[in-house]
Design an enzyme around this catalytic site. Sequence first.
Site, PDB file in Angstrom:
ATOM      1  N   ARG A   1       0.055  -1.252  -0.114  1.00 28.60           N
ATOM      2  CA  ARG A   1       0.291   0.265  -0.135  1.00 28.60           C
ATOM      3  C   ARG A   1       0.819   1.598   0.237  1.00 28.60           C
ATOM      4  O   ARG A   1       0.297   2.608  -0.579  1.00 28.60           O
ATOM      5  CB  ARG A   1      -0.813   0.047   1.241  1.00 28.60           C
ATOM      6  CG  ARG A   1      -1.828  -1.292   0.946  1.00 28.60           C
ATOM      7  CD  ARG A   1      -2.649  -1.118   2.418  1.00 28.60           C
ATOM      8  NE  ARG A   1      -2.573  -1.965   3.606  1.00 28.60           N
ATOM      9  CZ  ARG A   1      -2.896  -2.236   4.723  1.00 28.60           C
ATOM     10  NH1 ARG A   1      -3.987  -1.476   5.032  1.00 28.60           N
ATOM     11  NH2 ARG A   1      -2.684  -2.699   5.023  1.00 28.60           N
TER      12      ARG A   1
ATOM     13  N   ASP B   1       7.539   3.497  -2.120  1.00 32.16           N
ATOM     14  CA  ASP B   1       7.723   4.378  -1.868  1.00 32.16           C
ATOM     15  C   ASP B   1       9.285   4.415  -1.290  1.00 32.16           C
ATOM     16  O   ASP B   1       9.512   5.733  -0.845  1.00 32.16           O
ATOM     17  CB  ASP B   1       6.786   4.291  -0.524  1.00 32.16           C
ATOM     18  CG  ASP B   1       6.818   2.584   0.385  1.00 32.16           C
ATOM     19  OD1 ASP B   1       7.422   1.559   0.075  1.00 32.16           O
ATOM     20  OD2 ASP B   1       6.338   2.945   1.093  1.00 32.16           O
TER      21      ASP B   1
ATOM     22  N   ASP C   1      14.699  -0.466   0.623  1.00 30.07           N
ATOM     23  CA  ASP C   1      15.621  -0.388   2.379  1.00 30.07           C
ATOM     24  C   ASP C   1      16.600  -1.312   2.039  1.00 30.07           C
ATOM     25  O   ASP C   1      17.447  -1.467   1.149  1.00 30.07           O
ATOM     26  CB  ASP C   1      14.215  -0.787   3.219  1.00 30.07           C
ATOM     27  CG  ASP C   1      14.733  -1.079   4.397  1.00 30.07           C
ATOM     28  OD1 ASP C   1      16.208  -0.297   5.298  1.00 30.07           O
ATOM     29  OD2 ASP C   1      14.315  -1.804   5.677  1.00 30.07           O
TER      30      ASP C   1
ATOM     31  N   GLY D   1      15.994  -4.227   0.228  1.00 28.10           N
ATOM     32  CA  GLY D   1      16.052  -4.522  -1.319  1.00 28.10           C
ATOM     33  C   GLY D   1      14.950  -5.449  -1.720  1.00 28.10           C
ATOM     34  O   GLY D   1      15.179  -6.283  -3.324  1.00 28.10           O
TER      35      GLY D   1
ATOM     36  N   THR E   1      12.380  -6.589  -0.849  1.00 27.05           N
ATOM     37  CA  THR E   1      10.557  -6.243  -1.678  1.00 27.05           C
ATOM     38  C   THR E   1      11.144  -6.078  -3.280  1.00 27.05           C
ATOM     39  O   THR E   1      10.444  -7.376  -4.281  1.00 27.05           O
ATOM     40  CB  THR E   1       9.842  -5.436  -1.403  1.00 27.05           C
ATOM     41  OG1 THR E   1      10.131  -5.751   0.087  1.00 27.05           O
ATOM     42  CG2 THR E   1       7.830  -5.499  -1.977  1.00 27.05           C
TER      43      THR E   1
ATOM     44  N   ARG F   1      -0.191   7.059   6.641  1.00 24.68           N
ATOM     45  CA  ARG F   1      -0.108   7.137   5.731  1.00 24.68           C
ATOM     46  C   ARG F   1      -0.638   8.491   4.712  1.00 24.68           C
ATOM     47  O   ARG F   1       0.304   8.965   3.686  1.00 24.68           O
ATOM     48  CB  ARG F   1      -0.769   6.183   4.630  1.00 24.68           C
ATOM     49  CG  ARG F   1      -0.432   4.697   5.081  1.00 24.68           C
ATOM     50  CD  ARG F   1      -0.844   3.834   4.049  1.00 24.68           C
ATOM     51  NE  ARG F   1      -0.669   2.727   4.782  1.00 24.68           N
ATOM     52  CZ  ARG F   1       0.535   1.292   4.584  1.00 24.68           C
ATOM     53  NH1 ARG F   1       1.996   2.265   3.528  1.00 24.68           N
ATOM     54  NH2 ARG F   1       0.610  -0.065   5.006  1.00 24.68           N
TER      55      ARG F   1
HETATM   56  P1  IMP Z   1      13.023  -3.078   1.939  1.00 24.02           P
HETATM   57  O1  IMP Z   1      12.151  -4.515   0.832  1.00 24.02           O
HETATM   58  O2  IMP Z   1      13.652  -4.362   2.811  1.00 24.02           O
HETATM   59  O3  IMP Z   1      13.581  -2.589   0.525  1.00 24.02           O
HETATM   60  O4  IMP Z   1      11.520  -2.554   2.382  1.00 24.02           O
HETATM   61  C1  IMP Z   1      10.490  -2.670   1.527  1.00 24.02           C
HETATM   62  C2  IMP Z   1       9.300  -2.526   2.233  1.00 24.02           C
HETATM   63  O5  IMP Z   1       9.072  -2.447   4.087  1.00 24.02           O
HETATM   64  C3  IMP Z   1       9.082  -0.541   2.284  1.00 24.02           C
HETATM   65  O6  IMP Z   1       8.578  -0.970   0.501  1.00 24.02           O
HETATM   66  C4  IMP Z   1       8.212  -0.076   3.441  1.00 24.02           C
HETATM   67  O7  IMP Z   1       6.649  -0.190   2.903  1.00 24.02           O
HETATM   68  C5  IMP Z   1       8.889  -0.415   4.045  1.00 24.02           C
HETATM   69  N1  IMP Z   1       9.522  -0.315   4.695  1.00 24.02           N
HETATM   70  C6  IMP Z   1      10.693   0.191   4.837  1.00 24.02           C
HETATM   71  N2  IMP Z   1      11.993   0.760   5.671  1.00 24.02           N
HETATM   72  C7  IMP Z   1      10.554   1.483   6.366  1.00 24.02           C
HETATM   73  C8  IMP Z   1      10.480   2.996   6.922  1.00 24.02           C
HETATM   74  O8  IMP Z   1      11.710   3.488   7.537  1.00 24.02           O
HETATM   75  N3  IMP Z   1       9.047   3.581   6.511  1.00 24.02           N
HETATM   76  C9  IMP Z   1       8.055   2.763   6.894  1.00 24.02           C
HETATM   77  N4  IMP Z   1       8.346   1.642   5.965  1.00 24.02           N
HETATM   78  C10 IMP Z   1       9.637   1.020   5.651  1.00 24.02           C
HETATM   79 MG    MG Z   2       6.415  -1.444   0.685  1.00 21.91          MG
END
Ligand code: IMP
Ligand code: MG
Length: 173
Positions: free
Chosen positions: A42, A99, A102, A104, A106, A164
């Site tokens: 979302r 959005d 972080d 990576g 996802t 959000r």
């Molecule tokens: P990744 O898979 O670690 O890159 O993170 C992906 C998802 O984690 C993002 O799309 C967000 O939904 C959530 N996320 C990562 N960092 C933050 C943050 O600082 N605030 C809120 N959501 C976060």
């Molecule tokens: Mg996300």
Amino acid sequence: MQNKKERVLFAREDIAYRIREMGIEISEYYKGNEIVVISLLRGSFIFTSDLVREIKSPVEVDFMTTASYGDEEVSSGMVNILQDIRTDIKNRDVLIVDDIIDTGNTLSKVIEHLSKKQPKSIKICVMLDKPSRRKVDLQPDFSGFVIPDVFIVGYGLNYGNYYRNIPYIFTFE
Ligand code: IMP
Ligand code: MG
């Protein structure tokens, strides 16, 4: 909800200005060719709606829902696709919009999933990039702001199920 003090990192106007620049950059990159924008729900719904209105190419928008297992605050590395796109992306230029990148995890899982549908190209666009937390070798092609390792809320990003809708990007002190 929190009683902690907010620290604003990017005001509404900063975000709007940067998204206009990103729209120009993306429009120049695709040179008027059609793009399929895939927005990851979302978190990216607000960013996507602002961004697509700054892109000059013809855009088809679709959505995908992903969830990391467990607490959303700490990525577990396991990514689940809860809802797939409906668009046929074979031989088309795909721009994934999220959005924040972080770890990576996802985005790399989403790229792996979408690649099987044989698009012509896949590019990544994120509002925020936290490079210090990366666990996979992945860089966004377009990114709004590079940020340090702080937990961000607002402008689509949540804490618990809230914030959000806050129109600026902030952190809790
Ligand atoms: P990744 O898979 O670690 O890159 O993170 C992906 C998802 O984690 C993002 O799309 C967000 O939904 C959530 N996320 C990562 N960092 C933050 C943050 O600082 N605030 C809120 N959501 C976060
Ligand atoms: Mg996300």
